[in-house]
Design an enzyme around this catalytic site. Structure first.
Site, PDB file in Angstrom:
ATOM      1  N   HIS A 175      41.771  42.636  32.013  1.00  0.00           N
ATOM      2  CA  HIS A 175      41.162  43.946  32.212  1.00  0.00           C
ATOM      3  C   HIS A 175      39.929  43.821  33.101  1.00  0.00           C
ATOM      4  CE1 HIS A 175      43.215  46.052  28.795  1.00  0.00           C
ATOM      5  NE2 HIS A 175      43.285  44.818  28.307  1.00  0.00           N
ATOM      6  N   HIS A 229      47.535  39.693  30.851  1.00  0.00           N
ATOM      7  CA  HIS A 229      46.841  40.619  31.763  1.00  0.00           C
ATOM      8  C   HIS A 229      45.342  40.496  31.560  1.00  0.00           C
ATOM      9  CE1 HIS A 229      47.779  42.784  28.028  1.00  0.00           C
ATOM     10  NE2 HIS A 229      46.592  43.370  28.185  1.00  0.00           N
ATOM     11  N   GLN A 233      45.808  42.723  21.358  1.00  0.00           N
ATOM     12  CA  GLN A 233      46.685  42.720  22.533  1.00  0.00           C
ATOM     13  C   GLN A 233      47.838  43.674  22.230  1.00  0.00           C
ATOM     14  OE1 GLN A 233      48.440  38.933  23.602  1.00  0.00           O
ATOM     15  NE2 GLN A 233      49.290  39.703  25.518  1.00  0.00           N
ATOM     16  N   ASP A 241      44.837  51.019  34.859  1.00  0.00           N
ATOM     17  CA  ASP A 241      45.189  51.235  33.452  1.00  0.00           C
ATOM     18  C   ASP A 241      45.296  52.738  33.222  1.00  0.00           C
ATOM     19  OD1 ASP A 241      45.022  51.459  30.520  1.00  0.00           O
ATOM     20  OD2 ASP A 241      44.524  49.329  30.597  1.00  0.00           O
ATOM     21  N   ILE A 242      46.409  53.178  32.615  1.00  0.00           N
ATOM     22  CA  ILE A 242      46.606  54.634  32.437  1.00  0.00           C
ATOM     23  C   ILE A 242      45.918  55.175  31.179  1.00  0.00           C
ATOM     24  CG2 ILE A 242      48.697  54.875  33.836  1.00  0.00           C
ATOM     25  CD1 ILE A 242      50.285  54.782  31.164  1.00  0.00           C
TER      26      ILE A 242
END
Ligand code: AMP
Ligand code: ZN
Length: 142
Positions: free
Chosen positions: A104, A102, A96, A33-34
């Site tokens: 996490h 997705h 979301q 995750d960026i």
């Protein structure tokens, strides 16, 4: 495999935008995750465009959860965090922000103060890249 032309995660699957991949198989992809809530924050996704847990077919959810566990074990071995949350949001009401299913993998620090909606704060890309390499090195063999 069904992908969506305008979806950012489908673009990552197709290699149209860059990502720090940690794991890939025929049905799933895992990448950093960026905007990490904490260092080592990763995402596992199906290579199939479904918005959420309600619409994704069982086989894709199952494959995504297997990959989630796989990368969770590698993150655990890499960082030995104080704890780890596995989080999955459905719909704007659950905050979301990317409408492609997705999960996490979110390492926790002691008293890190992270709330369930931890906000999106860009991370340091060099640090994220280095962590991706360390996590890849710790992927379980099976
Ligand atoms: P959510 O808010 O539960 O939908 O989570 C979406 C996550 O995707 C957020 O934590 C974002 O930081 C992350 N994200 C969005 N775009 C990218 C990207 N291009 N590469 C990696 N992570 C991303
Ligand atoms: Zn998608």
């Amino acid at each position: 495999m069904t992908l969506d032309a305008s979806c950012i995660f489908c673009k990552i699957v197709r290699g149209e935008i860059p990502s720090f991949k940690v794991y890939e198989d025929d049905k799933t992809l895992a990448f950093m995750d960026i905007n990490p809530g904490n260092p080592g924050h990763c995402l596992a996704i199906p290579k199939f465009h479904s918005e959420n847990i309600f619409t994704a077919p069982d086989e894709w959810v199952a494959a995504t959860m297997a990959t989630t566990r796989r990368i969770a074990r590698a993150v655990q071995m890499t960082l030995m965090p104080y704890g780890m949350n596995i989080v999955q949001a459905n719909g704007p009401g659950a905050k979301q922000s990317v409408m492609h299913l997705h999960v996490h993998v979110l390492p926790r620090g002691r008293d890190d103060g992270l709330l369930l909606n931890w906000g999106l704060k860009p991370g340091n890309m060099d640090e994220i890249k280095a962590l991706a390499e360390r996590i890849r090195a710790n992927l379980p063999r099976n």
